[in-house]
Design an enzyme around this catalytic site. Structure first.
Site, PDB file in Angstrom:
ATOM      1  N   VAL A 297       0.838  -1.203   0.000  1.00 57.47           N
ATOM      2  CA  VAL A 297       0.000   0.000   0.000  1.00 57.47           C
ATOM      3  C   VAL A 297       0.871   1.251   0.000  1.00 57.47           C
ATOM      4  CG1 VAL A 297      -1.700   1.318   1.303  1.00 57.47           C
ATOM      5  CG2 VAL A 297      -1.914  -1.174   1.112  1.00 57.47           C
ATOM      6  N   ALA A 298       1.974   1.205   0.747  1.00 50.27           N
ATOM      7  CA  ALA A 298       2.875   2.351   0.808  1.00 50.27           C
ATOM      8  C   ALA A 298       3.531   2.616  -0.541  1.00 50.27           C
ATOM      9  CB  ALA A 298       3.949   2.114   1.874  1.00 50.27           C
TER      10      ALA A 298
ATOM     11  N   ASP B 240      -8.205  25.744 -38.921  1.00 45.46           N
ATOM     12  CA  ASP B 240      -8.946  26.298 -40.036  1.00 45.46           C
ATOM     13  C   ASP B 240      -8.633  27.788 -40.121  1.00 45.46           C
ATOM     14  OD1 ASP B 240     -10.776  26.404 -42.122  1.00 45.46           O
ATOM     15  OD2 ASP B 240     -12.455  26.813 -40.800  1.00 45.46           O
TER      16      ASP B 240
ATOM     17  N   ASP C 260     -14.445  25.199 -36.979  1.00 49.81           N
ATOM     18  CA  ASP C 260     -15.800  25.618 -36.634  1.00 49.81           C
ATOM     19  C   ASP C 260     -16.854  25.012 -37.544  1.00 49.81           C
ATOM     20  OD1 ASP C 260     -15.080  26.963 -38.886  1.00 49.81           O
ATOM     21  OD2 ASP C 260     -15.642  28.956 -38.185  1.00 49.81           O
TER      22      ASP C 260
ATOM     23  N   ASP D  44     -14.979  20.275 -40.507  1.00 47.89           N
ATOM     24  CA  ASP D  44     -13.832  20.062 -39.622  1.00 47.89           C
ATOM     25  C   ASP D  44     -14.045  18.904 -38.644  1.00 47.89           C
ATOM     26  OD1 ASP D  44     -12.490  22.313 -40.656  1.00 47.89           O
ATOM     27  OD2 ASP D  44     -13.635  23.637 -39.347  1.00 47.89           O
TER      28      ASP D  44
ATOM     29  N   ASP E 155       1.165  11.895   2.082  1.00 45.29           N
ATOM     30  CA  ASP E 155       0.875  11.686   0.666  1.00 45.29           C
ATOM     31  C   ASP E 155      -0.141  12.683   0.103  1.00 45.29           C
ATOM     32  OD1 ASP E 155       2.671   9.685   0.537  1.00 45.29           O
ATOM     33  OD2 ASP E 155       1.283   8.147  -0.194  1.00 45.29           O
TER      34      ASP E 155
END
Length: 964
Positions: free
Chosen positions: A324-325, A371, A684, A688, A794
């Protein structure tokens, strides 16, 4: 007005836009039965569709067809069920690893006797659930923001039904409907024209070409590219000028927009670089954790001759605790929080990010494909210069806002014969005009053709031009057609009642009707020398990528109507007096050039991909600094002539692509990606969308972008501002730096815990641990202490580092390559070396206070172990300062992150509490420490800081050329 096309000769056909598509198959009556209605007579098309063009469909028939074929909408993606969206938040390798850790912790808890709560399992599971909640909530927020950007008013269309004009929702259009089109209308479906008067349609959203296209009803002799189907109108385009009628041939997914949507559905979205990196890190950590747990448990068992169940449980619990550590279990939650904060920062800059990981992807971008129309440019046609017999006048200001001044050779234009000629030219263009310029709430808008509106804007920059034009009353007009390439209006001057004919059109065409030219106050004969000079001026403007329009006039008393009504036709266009020619262009956005320079400084290429003319694209690209002046554009036809392998080589050197179709954009993006580049694609228009989805990150325009484009994009710009993309790149790089910071911190701190236990067991006899207790297994740290370290050190500092401000100039670096890892060899070296220093400092602390060993102490095992435990916690807090940069000293901008200092202060307070509070002492096996103990702990823990400062200094000395 139709500007003169800057092609080699007037007879050269307009280069094609997107190539022809095979007509969609007849599905549920949504398309015409004709394979291509543009090649068939309109009457035949109407007959096949069962409609009388003079009456239209009946309401009953329209309702029947709508019920049978469905609404005129694009197919929407089915919504993802809630349970699948929630489950998707757990589909990550690191989450899988944490769930395994939960299971192992539960088994160890059961083996130990299942007393109390399985705290470690509960904490890890809570972190996993928190991560899922954060991810789900943020995605929901992004979807809400995207929905808020949509136009809430339903589009409508005017149709002829039962012989009457009716306004209906565009979603209710059916094949066979007769569309009635007028200036300003949005075209609701694909349709075949059967009537058109001066009809011009803006198709930039579909083809990418900024200039409106003149439409007519003539049947095409053969299939043509999309941009050249002049007898058709298409869904998603807009009427810029004139009127027309058309019969609907396709609706919904059968339209050209629907064809692009089909292509979009077939385009798979790749995982982002961050997603690939975290997946890789997670797999590596999984293997490492298993290896660490096995090695440590086997080592302890062999060194201590474990043969009792209680000792075996202790070893197993320690192994699980170490596993776990070794896993930064807070990583998914911290990553989600950091990305979510980045999303909120971008939202304040008018950028909506739909997926958290997309924020970092922009920071990794090595190419931005953009574009032109509306993205790099304003999509507002602007007259920038006027050339007359006496010289050239340049107009400042861009777009439809009439702010600017007239200049001659860099100086303000004085009242002179050149100024008079310029006023006549603009005044004539203002009169021979069908557009309107309006101011609403401080914003200037146009109605009608953008090219014609350019004259209205330019005229307002010269106040006297407006005054002079106001003295004319329009009496009649000869409209523009694509064959004539000119238009004329008849105006009566109210000061003396004189009639004047004003003409405007393509310079080469209009010049053929001129016999004289204005020179100051005089009108002189247009001889061959003057004619050649005018043509040279026009050619010069065309070479600069200007679209050109000429203006001429003549006194027209001969057109005085006998009955008071003007009956004007093109026979009146003769013996004209040439005034001048204007140069028109869709200007770049003001802020884009600076953004392009910033992108280049960051090592990012900007590539223009447009459906516009090659010369125009090259001019705009050069003006913005995308390429050097003189660079040429590669056209769609040239792209068709090369295969994919050759294209991979071509994209390395070409940065301008013109006259391209949607499939070309997709090929370009794919070729760049095949070359190992991270591609951001902006756009736009509907055309595209496929390229946006295929790119590593698609950036859709929020104002001018279509719904299809917004759906395909990963990020939506609320202000359509290219500079916002570069700001997002900077934010993405800062986020990536911060991710590396907390990864460096978490891994090196966890490495310190693992090495402390491992070396403490191996070197137990050296440091005095062996024989310090009657227990068979004497450990430098208890399992509960390891879990406490994770809890205290942590999450808080790592999260604070995730929101660290920009420490170094992130835009001074080149983009990271796809082959670069988040955790590279250099980081691993730092992680291991820092972890080793932590372990040594911790074990030396134990040795200092424990009897025996290298340094003979006088304290009990509980005190020595508590001191070592404290040293390791403080060392990790010092390490948080180290980890803010891999090369820059920890003292640079030391106090800019108040959250980090708050997390460090909280960590110190909690550690003092676990050492000094009796209840916590009992729970975690600690003992009180005096000031001498604390002083030794702080001093030895600080060794981590000084060691890393030395390591960074050595690196900077060896690599002075590399930016931090």
């Amino acid at each position: 007005m139709e500007p003169a096309e800057h092609a080699p000769t007037p007879s050269t056909p307009r280069p094609s836009g997107p190539g022809p598509r095979p007509a969609p198959s007849v599905a549920a009556g949504t398309t015409s039965t004709a394979p291509d209605p543009s090649t068939r007579d309109a009457a035949d098309v109407a007959r096949d569709l069962g409609v009388d063009l003079d009456v239209g469909l009946s309401r009953a028939e329209a309702a029947r067809r709508l019920a049978e074929n469905g609404p005129n909408d694009l197919r929407e993606t089915l919504p993802v069920p809630l349970w699948r969206r929630v489950l998707a938040q757990f589909q990550d390798p690191l989450v899988y690893l944490l769930l395994v850790a939960v299971a192992i912790s539960l088994v160890a808890w059961i083996v130990e006797g299942a007393e109390g709560l399985p705290i470690d399992s509960v904490v890890i599971l809570a972190i996993v659930i928190l991560n899922a909640v954060l991810g789900y909530v943020q995605e929901q927020r992004a979807e809400s923001a995207v929905a808020a950007l949509r136009d809430m008013t339903a589009a409508t269309s005017t149709v002829l039904r039962d012989g009457e004009l009716r306004t209906v929702a565009s979603a209710e259009l059916v094949t066979g409907d007769v569309l009635v089109l007028a200036e300003g209308d949005a075209v609701g479906a694909d349709a075949r024209l059967f009537a058109a008067t001066a009809l011009r349609v803006s198709e930039s959203s579909l083809t990418g070409e900024s200039e409106a296209v003149t439409k007519n009803t003539r049947t095409l002799p053969e299939p043509a590219p999309l941009g050249d189907r002049l007898d058709m109108v298409f869904r998603g385009t807009a009427v810029a000028q004139g009127v027309g009628r058309a019969v609907v041939t396709s609706t919904g997914m059968g339209t050209q927009m629907g064809a692009i949507a089909e292509m979009l559905e077939a385009t798979e979205a790749d995982p982002t670089p961050l997603q690939r990196e975290i997946s890789s890190v997670s797999k590596l950590l999984g293997i490492t954790v298993i290896a660490i747990a096995v090695v440590v448990m086997v080592t302890i068992a062999l060194v201590n001759q474990v043969d009792e169940l209680s000792d075996a449980v202790t070893v197993l619990l320690l192994g699980v605790s170490l596993a776990v550590a070794a896993v930064p279990e807070g990583l998914p939650a911290i990553l989600s929080v950091v990305l979510a904060i980045g999303v909120q920062r971008l939202a304040r800059r008018n950028a909506v990010v739909k997926k958290l990981s997309s924020v970092e992807t922009l920071g990794s971008a090595s190419v931005i494909c953009s574009d032109k129309t509306g993205t790099l440019t304003k999509n507002e046609m602007t007259i920038e210069c006027i050339v007359t017999a006496s010289g050239r006048v340049d107009l400042t200001g861009v777009g439809y806002r009439p702010d600017g001044v007239a200049l001659h050779k860099g100086h303000r234009l004085e009242d002179s014969r050149l100024a008079r000629e310029a006023r006549i030219a603009l005044g004539g263009g203002m009169l021979a005009n069908e557009a309107q310029l309006l101011e609403r709430d401080g914003e200037w808008q146009i109605q009608g053709d953008p090219t014609e509106a350019a004259f209205l804007v330019a005229a307002r920059k010269l106040d006297r031009t407006i005054e002079e034009a106001a003295h004319y009353e329009r009496q009649g007009s000869v409209p523009f057609t694509s064959e004539r390439k000119r238009m004329s209006v008849l105006g009566r001057r109210d000061t003396d009642g004189q009639l004047v004919l004003i003409s405007k059109g393509a310079p080469d065409v209009l010049l053929s009707f001129c016999t004289h030219v204005v020179v100051g106050e005089d009108v002189v004969e247009l001889d061959d020398a003057r004619r050649e000079r005018i043509l040279a001026d026009v050619e010069g403007l065309s070479a600069q990528a200007f679209r050109t329009l000429a203006v001429a006039y003549r006194p027209a008393d001969d057109l005085e109507p006998a009955d008071g009504s003007a009956d004007l036709d093109e026979s009146a266009e003769h013996d004209l007096v040439y005034v001048g020619v204007v140069g028109i262009i869709d200007p770049p956005r003001d802020e884009v050039a600076l953004a392009v320079r910033e992108a280049h400084r960051a090592g990012i290429r900007v590539v223009m991909i447009t459906g516009d003319h090659p010369a125009t694209a090259a001019r705009i690209a050069a003006d913005l600094g995308i390429v050097e002046p003189g660079a040429e554009a590669l056209t769609g036809r040239e792209l068709d002539a090369i295969d994919d392998d050759e294209l991979t080589l071509v994209v390395r050197r070409v940065s301008i692509y013109a006259r391209v179709a949607p499939e070309h954009k997709l090929r370009i993006v794919d070729a760049l990606q095949a070359d190992g580049l991270v591609v951001a694609m902006t756009g736009d228009g509907v055309n595209d969308a496929p390229a946006l989805k295929s790119a590593d990150i698609g950036v859709a325009m929020g104002i001018t972008g279509t719904e299809v484009t917004k759906e395909a994009g990963d990020m939506i710009l609320g202000d359509d501002n290219f500079a916002t993309i570069v700001a997002a790149v900077r934010q993405g790089r800062v986020i990536f730096d911060n991710i590396r910071k907390f990864l460096r911190y978490l891994l090196s701190s966890n490495m310190g815990e693992v090495l402390t236990v491992f070396l403490g067991v191996v070197l137990a006899g050296v440091i005095g641990l062996a024989g310090a207790s009657d227990e068979h297994v004497v450990l430098p740290l208890l399992a509960t202490q390891i879990l406490w370290i994770n809890l205290v050190t942590d999450s808080g500092p790592a999260l604070a580092m995730g929101v660290d401000p920009e420490i170094d100039d992130v835009m001074a670096r080149r983009p990271r390559a796809l082959t670069d890892r988040i955790i590279d060899g250099r980081m691993w070296s730092g992680v291991i070396s820092i972890g080793l220093v932590m372990a040594v400092a911790t074990l030396v602390t134990i040795d200092v206070f424990l009897p025996g060993g290298l340094i003979d102490g006088t304290d009990t095992l509980d005190v020595a172990r508590t001191a070592g435990f404290t040293t390791l916690v403080l060392a990790q807090l010092f390490n948080a300062l180290n980890s803010r940069s891999e090369t820059t000293t920890a003292f640079h901008r030391l106090f800019v992150n108040r959250w980090l200092w708050g997390a460090l202060a909280l960590g110190v307070v909690l550690q003092v509490a676990v050492v000094e509070v009796p209840v916590l002492q009992h729970a975690f096996g600690t003992a009180s420490l005096d000031l001498a103990h604390w002083g030794v702990c702080v001093a030895l823990a600080s060794a981590v800081l000084w060691f890393d400062e030395l390591r960074k200094w050595v690196w900077r000395v060896r690599h002075p050329e590399v930016p931090a």
